[in-house]
Scaffold this active site. Structure first.
Site, PDB file in Angstrom:
ATOM      1  N   GLY A  22       0.827  -1.194   0.000  1.00 30.02           N
ATOM      2  CA  GLY A  22       0.000   0.000   0.000  1.00 30.02           C
ATOM      3  C   GLY A  22       0.864   1.249   0.000  1.00 30.02           C
ATOM      4  O   GLY A  22       1.806   1.360   0.786  1.00 30.02           O
ATOM      5  N   THR A  56       5.617   2.274   5.737  1.00 27.38           N
ATOM      6  CA  THR A  56       4.332   1.658   6.053  1.00 27.38           C
ATOM      7  C   THR A  56       3.518   2.589   6.934  1.00 27.38           C
ATOM      8  O   THR A  56       4.022   3.090   7.934  1.00 27.38           O
ATOM      9  CB  THR A  56       4.460   0.288   6.753  1.00 27.38           C
ATOM     10  OG1 THR A  56       3.164  -0.160   7.151  1.00 27.38           O
ATOM     11  CG2 THR A  56       5.366   0.335   7.972  1.00 27.38           C
ATOM     12  N   ASP A  84       1.231   1.639   8.741  1.00 30.21           N
ATOM     13  CA  ASP A  84       0.911   0.886   9.954  1.00 30.21           C
ATOM     14  C   ASP A  84       1.930   1.103  11.073  1.00 30.21           C
ATOM     15  O   ASP A  84       1.660   0.762  12.227  1.00 30.21           O
ATOM     16  CB  ASP A  84       0.820  -0.606   9.642  1.00 30.21           C
ATOM     17  CG  ASP A  84      -0.378  -0.950   8.777  1.00 30.21           C
ATOM     18  OD1 ASP A  84      -1.408  -0.270   8.908  1.00 30.21           O
ATOM     19  OD2 ASP A  84      -0.288  -1.897   7.983  1.00 30.21           O
ATOM     20  N   GLY A 125      -4.870  -0.544  10.187  1.00 30.62           N
ATOM     21  CA  GLY A 125      -4.103  -1.123  11.285  1.00 30.62           C
ATOM     22  C   GLY A 125      -4.596  -2.519  11.580  1.00 30.62           C
ATOM     23  O   GLY A 125      -5.516  -2.712  12.356  1.00 30.62           O
ATOM     24  N   ARG A 126      -3.985  -3.513  10.924  1.00 33.58           N
ATOM     25  CA  ARG A 126      -4.452  -4.890  11.043  1.00 33.58           C
ATOM     26  C   ARG A 126      -4.134  -5.480  12.408  1.00 33.58           C
ATOM     27  O   ARG A 126      -4.983  -6.063  13.067  1.00 33.58           O
ATOM     28  CB  ARG A 126      -3.816  -5.746   9.946  1.00 33.58           C
ATOM     29  CG  ARG A 126      -4.147  -7.225  10.014  1.00 33.58           C
ATOM     30  CD  ARG A 126      -3.497  -7.955   8.863  1.00 33.58           C
ATOM     31  NE  ARG A 126      -3.955  -7.421   7.591  1.00 33.58           N
ATOM     32  CZ  ARG A 126      -5.067  -7.809   6.967  1.00 33.58           C
ATOM     33  NH1 ARG A 126      -5.807  -8.747   7.503  1.00 33.58           N
ATOM     34  NH2 ARG A 126      -5.411  -7.267   5.829  1.00 33.58           N
ATOM     35  N   GLU A 185      -9.197  -1.239  12.010  1.00 36.54           N
ATOM     36  CA  GLU A 185      -9.753  -2.339  11.222  1.00 36.54           C
ATOM     37  C   GLU A 185      -9.387  -3.694  11.819  1.00 36.54           C
ATOM     38  O   GLU A 185     -10.040  -4.701  11.566  1.00 36.54           O
ATOM     39  CB  GLU A 185      -9.244  -2.269   9.779  1.00 36.54           C
ATOM     40  CG  GLU A 185      -7.736  -2.483   9.647  1.00 36.54           C
ATOM     41  CD  GLU A 185      -7.232  -2.435   8.218  1.00 36.54           C
ATOM     42  OE1 GLU A 185      -8.062  -2.299   7.297  1.00 36.54           O
ATOM     43  OE2 GLU A 185      -6.002  -2.516   8.023  1.00 36.54           O
ATOM     44  N   TYR A 232      -8.502   4.753   1.617  1.00 34.30           N
ATOM     45  CA  TYR A 232      -7.441   5.357   0.820  1.00 34.30           C
ATOM     46  C   TYR A 232      -7.214   6.822   1.160  1.00 34.30           C
ATOM     47  O   TYR A 232      -6.120   7.354   0.959  1.00 34.30           O
ATOM     48  CB  TYR A 232      -7.783   5.251  -0.671  1.00 34.30           C
ATOM     49  CG  TYR A 232      -7.413   3.934  -1.315  1.00 34.30           C
ATOM     50  CD1 TYR A 232      -7.216   2.788  -0.557  1.00 34.30           C
ATOM     51  CD2 TYR A 232      -7.267   3.842  -2.694  1.00 34.30           C
ATOM     52  CE1 TYR A 232      -6.890   1.582  -1.153  1.00 34.30           C
ATOM     53  CE2 TYR A 232      -6.939   2.637  -3.301  1.00 34.30           C
ATOM     54  CZ  TYR A 232      -6.746   1.503  -2.528  1.00 34.30           C
ATOM     55  OH  TYR A 232      -6.420   0.322  -3.117  1.00 34.30           O
ATOM     56  N   LEU A 233      -8.251   7.506   1.650  1.00 36.90           N
ATOM     57  CA  LEU A 233      -8.121   8.926   1.938  1.00 36.90           C
ATOM     58  C   LEU A 233      -7.006   9.180   2.939  1.00 36.90           C
ATOM     59  O   LEU A 233      -6.252  10.152   2.809  1.00 36.90           O
ATOM     60  CB  LEU A 233      -9.444   9.479   2.476  1.00 36.90           C
ATOM     61  CG  LEU A 233     -10.648   9.391   1.532  1.00 36.90           C
ATOM     62  CD1 LEU A 233     -11.898   9.896   2.249  1.00 36.90           C
ATOM     63  CD2 LEU A 233     -10.395  10.203   0.270  1.00 36.90           C
ATOM     64  N   ARG A 260      -4.222   7.491   3.581  1.00 36.14           N
ATOM     65  CA  ARG A 260      -2.847   7.270   3.143  1.00 36.14           C
ATOM     66  C   ARG A 260      -2.479   8.073   1.888  1.00 36.14           C
ATOM     67  O   ARG A 260      -1.311   8.093   1.487  1.00 36.14           O
ATOM     68  CB  ARG A 260      -2.602   5.788   2.916  1.00 36.14           C
ATOM     69  CG  ARG A 260      -3.216   5.210   1.675  1.00 36.14           C
ATOM     70  CD  ARG A 260      -3.015   3.713   1.619  1.00 36.14           C
ATOM     71  NE  ARG A 260      -3.185   3.189   0.266  1.00 36.14           N
ATOM     72  CZ  ARG A 260      -3.393   1.922  -0.015  1.00 36.14           C
ATOM     73  NH1 ARG A 260      -3.468   1.041   0.966  1.00 36.14           N
ATOM     74  NH2 ARG A 260      -3.521   1.517  -1.261  1.00 36.14           N
TER      75      ARG A 260
END
Length: 424
Positions: free
Chosen positions: A19, A148, A150, A197-198, A251, A301-302, A304
């Site tokens: 991403g 990243t 994240d 954020g997985r 998320e 997407y907004l 990042r």
């Protein structure tokens, strides 16, 4: 009398992976501009079209065809200028053909420098390529350029891309909360914002900064197992006290058994559970339990892509890590990653360090427990001190006719030299 000849210059390969972010192109600019400043050692910088897939399919871009002004403009342009991809190379043992194909392409185009700009999976690929090239006796220096949103790479204090997404989330949550506050008497009482954020809640934590502006906020972190009863009680208490509240949900928020609130039952290209939809799940819980009107949004997407509000700290770090990657390669380093080392919080000072990829690959950095409040729904002062300098400063792009001016490169293809390669 015989005269010594200078060693022939070797070319470099740069690729973007995973991403993209608001500042990954700043790292690209750092790599390319620094390589151009060392033309005695580095020839042409080739970029992979759509990331590592470009190397596998020999779809290379000749960055020497871009003007100095165009490369400089990358510093203020979001997304991946050369295209990225979600494609993870498997282990050397199970998919050696792809790694060998990379070496074949590098050899065909006289490439001795490999700069891979991505997150944890990219660090793993970069490390494996360095191992295979050594085993095959092919001279290649592989340097990972961290990226990243994240913020979950180990060793480095922070990751390029995170500061800007954290700034966007904090600003957006604050503005939306002002909206809710103004309408709470007769309308919406709860606003839910879902962020990326997985497994790590760094981005969600940024939403906690709005509490400093008097906004009642509850955060759902991946690091804290979701307890619906406690969550509803927290929202109820906040609404009763303030008349409204904002919820920031990662998320990756999950139940004690590991099920994600947002799990769709499908997998992404890396084999991870496909997520999306935590916000409506949480909002409906509140509606059913408390009856409050709600609105929800997914930053997606907004968050990042928001270069218009990028963190100045983030932009500088992204560029400097790209620059430092080339400098490390020129010093003979291999299988390493430049890192951010925090020297002090206030005033904020940092320097660039270096980490071995063997210590980076396949390791995730999670939110420390002492960054999360005792009740599990907020952030601590220690977390605030960590976050504050990373979102500091503005580095606005130029504007024309009301819109930011972003660069679109020519991306001229390099003629192929090898037979076609079938992707599996």
């Amino acid at each position: 009398m015989a005269t010594s000849r200078k060693p022939r210059r070797k070319n470099a390969f740069y690729a973007q992976s995973g991403g993209v972010t608001a500042v990954i192109n700043a790292s690209a600019a750092g790599v390319i501009e620094t390589a151009r400043a060392h033309r005695d050692a580095i020839g042409t910088v080739y970029a992979g079209r759509n990331g590592i897939i470009g190397a596998l399919t020999e779809d290379l871009i000749d960055t020497s065809k871009e003007s100095a002004a165009a490369i400089k403009a990358l510093r203020s342009t979001p997304s991946g200028a050369f295209g990225s991809c979600r494609y993870k190379l498997k282990s050397l043992e199970t998919n050696r053909r792809e790694y060998e194909r990379l070496i074949e392409v590098f050899q065909a185009h006289d490439i001795a420098w490999f700069f891979y700009n991505g997150g944890g999976d990219s660090a793993d690929t970069c490390f494996k390529v360095s191992q295979l090239s050594a085993a095959m006796g092919y001279p290649l220096q592989a340097i990972h350029v961290p990226k990243t949103v994240d913020n979950d790479l180990p060793i480095t204090d922070c990751c390029p891309g995170f500061g800007s997404v954290a700034k966007y989330v904090a600003v957006s949550a604050l503005e939306a909360s002002f909206d809710v506050r103004s309408m709470a008497r007769t309308s919406t009482k709860v606003f839910v914002l879902e962020v990326m954020g997985r497994h790590a809640g760094w981005i969600a934590a940024a939403g906690g900064l709005i509490a400093d502006h008097g906004i009642p906020v509850a955060i759902l972190f991946p690091e804290i197992e979701f307890d619906e009863r406690k969550f509803i009680a927290r929202v109820d208490a906040l609404v009763k006290e303030h008349g409204y509240c904002t919820v920031v949900v990662s998320e990756g928020a999950h139940y004690p058994d590991g099920r994600f609130l947002a799990e769709q039952g499908t997998k992404d290209a890396f084999g991870h559970a496909q997520l999306g939809g935590a916000a409506p799940v949480v909002a409906n819980m509140v509606k059913e339990a408390l009856g409050h009107k709600f609105h929800w949004a997914v930053a997606d997407y907004l968050q990042r892509a928001a270069r218009h509000i990028a963190s100045k700290t983030d932009v500088k770090q992204a560029y400097d890590l790209g620059r430092r990657a080339v400098e490390l390669a020129l010093k003979g380093r291999n299988a390493v990653m430049p890192t951010i080392e925090r020297v002090s919080d206030s005033p904020y000072r940092w320097k660039i360090g270096v980490a071995d990829l063997k210590d980076v690959a396949n390791v995730e950095k999670f939110m420390p427990r002492d960054f999360i409040s005792a009740d599990g729904f907020g952030i601590t002062e220690k977390c605030r001190r960590y976050l504050a300098p990373l979102i500091a400063g503005e580095d606005y792009p130029a504007y024309r006719n009301g819109l930011p001016v972003y660069a679109t490169l020519k991306n001229v293809s390099v003629p192929k030299k090898l037979p076609e390669f079938a992707m599996k």
